[in-house]
Design an enzyme around this catalytic site. Sequence first.
Site, PDB file in Angstrom:
ATOM      1  N   GLU A 320       6.800  13.029  11.696  1.00  0.00           N
ATOM      2  CA  GLU A 320       5.421  12.539  11.665  1.00  0.00           C
ATOM      3  C   GLU A 320       5.357  11.010  11.648  1.00  0.00           C
ATOM      4  OE1 GLU A 320       3.851  14.379   8.189  1.00  0.00           O
ATOM      5  OE2 GLU A 320       3.881  16.404   9.023  1.00  0.00           O
ATOM      6  N   PRO A 321       5.789  10.347  12.711  1.00  0.00           N
ATOM      7  CA  PRO A 321       5.662   8.883  12.739  1.00  0.00           C
ATOM      8  C   PRO A 321       4.214   8.460  12.926  1.00  0.00           C
ATOM      9  CG  PRO A 321       6.401   9.678  14.867  1.00  0.00           C
ATOM     10  CD  PRO A 321       6.368  10.881  13.955  1.00  0.00           C
ATOM     11  N   ARG A 323       2.963   4.773  11.375  1.00  0.00           N
ATOM     12  CA  ARG A 323       3.228   3.342  11.380  1.00  0.00           C
ATOM     13  C   ARG A 323       4.237   2.958  12.464  1.00  0.00           C
ATOM     14  NH1 ARG A 323       3.748   0.389   6.422  1.00  0.00           N
ATOM     15  NH2 ARG A 323       4.058   2.418   5.439  1.00  0.00           N
ATOM     16  N   ARG A 360      -3.239  -4.686   2.452  1.00  0.00           N
ATOM     17  CA  ARG A 360      -1.868  -4.292   2.106  1.00  0.00           C
ATOM     18  C   ARG A 360      -1.122  -5.356   1.306  1.00  0.00           C
ATOM     19  NH1 ARG A 360       1.760  -3.591   5.221  1.00  0.00           N
ATOM     20  NH2 ARG A 360       2.795  -1.857   4.169  1.00  0.00           N
ATOM     21  N   TYR A 364       0.164  -3.772  -1.971  1.00  0.00           N
ATOM     22  CA  TYR A 364       1.590  -3.432  -1.991  1.00  0.00           C
ATOM     23  C   TYR A 364       2.508  -4.652  -2.051  1.00  0.00           C
ATOM     24  CZ  TYR A 364       0.083   1.149  -0.140  1.00  0.00           C
ATOM     25  OH  TYR A 364      -0.513   2.357   0.054  1.00  0.00           O
ATOM     26  N   CYS A 391     -14.029 -13.350  -2.595  1.00  0.00           N
ATOM     27  CA  CYS A 391     -14.082 -13.901  -3.951  1.00  0.00           C
ATOM     28  C   CYS A 391     -13.050 -13.227  -4.847  1.00  0.00           C
ATOM     29  CB  CYS A 391     -15.493 -13.742  -4.525  1.00  0.00           C
ATOM     30  SG  CYS A 391     -16.711 -14.716  -3.626  1.00  0.00           S
TER      31      CYS A 391
END
Length: 463
Positions: A320-321, A323, A360, A364, A391
């Site tokens: 299941e690729p 990215r 991200r 992360y 902000c």
Amino acid sequence: MSRSAHPAGPRHADVLPEGHYAAPPADLNQLDPRVWSRTVGRNADGVATVGGIDVKTLAEEFGTPGYFLDEDDFRARCRSWREAFGEDADVFYAGKAFLSRAVVRWLTEEGLNLDVCSAGELVTALAAGMPAERIALHGNNKSTGEIERAVEAGVGRIVLDSFQEIARVAHIAQRLGKRQRVQIRITVGVEAHTHEFIATAHEDQKFGIPLAGGLAAEAVRRALKLDGLELIGIHSHIGSQIFDTSGFEVAAHRVVGLLGEIRDEHGVELPEIDLGGGLGIAYTSGDDPREPHEIAKALRDIVHRECDAAGLAVPRLSVEPGRAIVGPTAFTLYEVGTVKELPGLRTYVSVDGGMSDNIRTALYDAEYSVALVSRSSTAEPMLSRVVGKHCESGDIVVRDAFLPADLAPGDLIAVPATGAYCRSMASNYNHALRPPVVAVRDGQAREIVRRETEEDLLRLDVG
């Protein structure tokens, strides 16, 4: 070593120890092909181009910020995955990375299947013509409505994530007069070498049914007894942004061990296993992802070896690729607004987007590259932090990078490898308008997801 994520995002103005930063590249104008999509380059004037169109032209027509997707690159990566795994395996594109009707059509034309995990993703897939039998439905808490919609549509598989869901899907399928093909997602106790928040196979997390303690075996017993279900296999997913297959080897060993137990107890050899996705991409020049043919060979070898040792027929393999297909195909284009030098520390480069179009980095501590793309420059490199206009002190797009010292307001800079999760996770924080996704190919550009407007915001605000 990567830093731990702070609950509110990266701490403001971290000053890292001397020597942490890699040396600046010898040529700030070079666009590393490991990081940028395949048709990206620079023209004779030093302006970056994609699909035969320069970024100044794209910015004039579509504005900034914007995601610009290299359609040829996307299609080529689909073909690479399809050809690497061949006709006796299935490649499911993970729609959560980025999904639109145009993407669904490309997937259908290039022979890939599709993994969805919500009603919204499912309706997008069906509306764009993806055959239902080529769709898999994931999710740890699928609603009754989502399950009904999937069963009625005839999706090829539903991945079961809990004991309650086993009963729920079976009941709905029986009520609708169908027998639904399903896999059971198990957690195999393997934690991929990745960020804590995106590792998904250790037991203490929300996904799947643990192999430990016999829980997965009990899930199989229940599924095999229910008339509304056709159990076709076992599913495992060990994490995200993975650069080697050692974790898959341990996972496959444990999945095949469960298949052996199922055969011994029930006299059934399940015909499929799904080892999930999570293969990494190059966000920076220091990343070294493996090619699809290398991954395919490694996974096939692992599965064949484990099945031979267990005396099992080799099941059909699925991966299941998400990215790994869409991530490298797009970059985000920004206009520089302010350039603020903090002597002895770094220069803050503020752009017209930020955490609303790429969460991200804050979420992360993700690392990205960045380049000046509206012109070339021979200026000295300056240590920079690319930040957004929101902000929040944690509103960081690229934490540490080198940009030319003559960078000025109005310049265009681009962050590559933003095809995955950036638009999918985009928000209206501070009532920002989500950027468009523009597909570029053979000198032509078109919006496949249009830019939001103020009218869109007000239309939803019924107050």
